[in-house]
Design an enzyme around this catalytic site. Sequence first.
Site, PDB file in Angstrom:
ATOM      1  N   THR A   1       2.407   1.717  -3.425  1.00  0.00           N
ATOM      2  CA  THR A   1       1.421   2.174  -4.404  1.00  0.00           C
ATOM      3  C   THR A   1       0.999   3.610  -4.147  1.00  0.00           C
ATOM      4  O   THR A   1       0.803   4.391  -5.092  1.00  0.00           O
ATOM      5  CB  THR A   1       0.187   1.260  -4.382  1.00  0.00           C
ATOM      6  OG1 THR A   1       0.601  -0.104  -4.603  1.00  0.00           O
ATOM      7  CG2 THR A   1      -0.817   1.655  -5.452  1.00  0.00           C
ATOM      8  N   GLU A   2       0.849   3.971  -2.884  1.00  0.00           N
ATOM      9  CA  GLU A   2       0.373   5.304  -2.536  1.00  0.00           C
ATOM     10  C   GLU A   2       1.419   6.393  -2.755  1.00  0.00           C
ATOM     11  O   GLU A   2       1.106   7.462  -3.291  1.00  0.00           O
ATOM     12  CB  GLU A   2      -0.076   5.335  -1.066  1.00  0.00           C
ATOM     13  CG  GLU A   2      -1.342   4.558  -0.772  1.00  0.00           C
ATOM     14  CD  GLU A   2      -2.593   5.271  -1.258  1.00  0.00           C
ATOM     15  OE1 GLU A   2      -2.488   6.406  -1.784  1.00  0.00           O
ATOM     16  OE2 GLU A   2      -3.684   4.692  -1.114  1.00  0.00           O
ATOM     17  N   SER A   3       2.655   6.141  -2.322  1.00  0.00           N
ATOM     18  CA  SER A   3       3.630   7.236  -2.309  1.00  0.00           C
ATOM     19  C   SER A   3       5.040   6.854  -2.733  1.00  0.00           C
ATOM     20  O   SER A   3       5.925   7.710  -2.706  1.00  0.00           O
ATOM     21  CB  SER A   3       3.710   7.811  -0.891  1.00  0.00           C
ATOM     22  OG  SER A   3       4.287   6.849  -0.001  1.00  0.00           O
TER      23      SER A   3
ATOM     24  N   VAL B   1       0.841  -1.203   0.000  1.00  0.00           N
ATOM     25  CA  VAL B   1       0.000   0.000   0.000  1.00  0.00           C
ATOM     26  C   VAL B   1       0.873   1.249   0.000  1.00  0.00           C
ATOM     27  O   VAL B   1       0.615   2.205  -0.752  1.00  0.00           O
ATOM     28  CB  VAL B   1      -0.951  -0.003   1.212  1.00  0.00           C
ATOM     29  CG1 VAL B   1      -1.669   1.350   1.334  1.00  0.00           C
ATOM     30  CG2 VAL B   1      -1.988  -1.120   1.069  1.00  0.00           C
TER      31      VAL B   1
ATOM     32  N   TYR C   1      -5.971   0.896  -8.795  1.00  0.00           N
ATOM     33  CA  TYR C   1      -5.318   0.893  -7.484  1.00  0.00           C
ATOM     34  C   TYR C   1      -5.392  -0.493  -6.853  1.00  0.00           C
ATOM     35  O   TYR C   1      -4.379  -1.027  -6.381  1.00  0.00           O
ATOM     36  CB  TYR C   1      -5.996   1.925  -6.589  1.00  0.00           C
ATOM     37  CG  TYR C   1      -5.503   1.927  -5.165  1.00  0.00           C
ATOM     38  CD1 TYR C   1      -4.333   2.591  -4.821  1.00  0.00           C
ATOM     39  CD2 TYR C   1      -6.206   1.266  -4.150  1.00  0.00           C
ATOM     40  CE1 TYR C   1      -3.869   2.601  -3.515  1.00  0.00           C
ATOM     41  CE2 TYR C   1      -5.752   1.267  -2.850  1.00  0.00           C
ATOM     42  CZ  TYR C   1      -4.584   1.941  -2.534  1.00  0.00           C
ATOM     43  OH  TYR C   1      -4.129   1.943  -1.239  1.00  0.00           O
TER      44      TYR C   1
END
Length: 218
Positions: free
Chosen positions: A113-115, A110, A199
């Site tokens: 993928t997010e940052s 996560v 996502y």
Amino acid sequence: MKPVAVIVPTFLCLIPSAALAGVILSEDVSVSQRDPLTNRHVHESLLDSMDLLSLSPSARFLAMPRPMITPELARALESGRIHTPDAEWKRIISKAARIHGLPEALIASVIHTESSFQARAESPKGAQGAMQIMPQTQKELGLTDPFDAEANVLAGCAYLRRQLDRFGSLELALAAYNAGPANVKKYGGIPPFPETRDYVARVTSRLGMNGRHQGNDH
């Protein structure tokens, strides 16, 4: 006591503020004053008397002894991208996994993928930090500093755990994390938003899952 004289190179006054970080890294920050007991001038580093715990993350890095500051870190400071060492990410992820009962691989996926593991990341929509938490959600979670890597990950994992408990499915929990639980409930599954579908696919792909695992399978 005579006034303290702060020794600052005169050329600093001519340098734009955006470039100061790199300059400060290569200059001594010190004071010179007369010791009332010996009547001699004393040259003392300000860093020795600083309360480093009260400093911001950027200031803490600036206060580090120069041998500990790598060229990569100096460039990160100048660009506004603070580097968090791999060992620190591992420690944070391990702690969050223990507290919230989540697989470490899921948390790492996560964050990736997010940052891309950027603790100071900000999205055009206003999401902030490693796990890209929106300001309103930050308030709900009691997150006061979204750019503190550990605080952000612990808050993000608390929110993800909440979605797993609510929907009982990893795919739906990830969709809720991305698009909001209201949209998952509204559409009765993963919302038909290209961004959300992509996502969920990216996170589960990084996990090597097919997306059908349940949230309590570690």
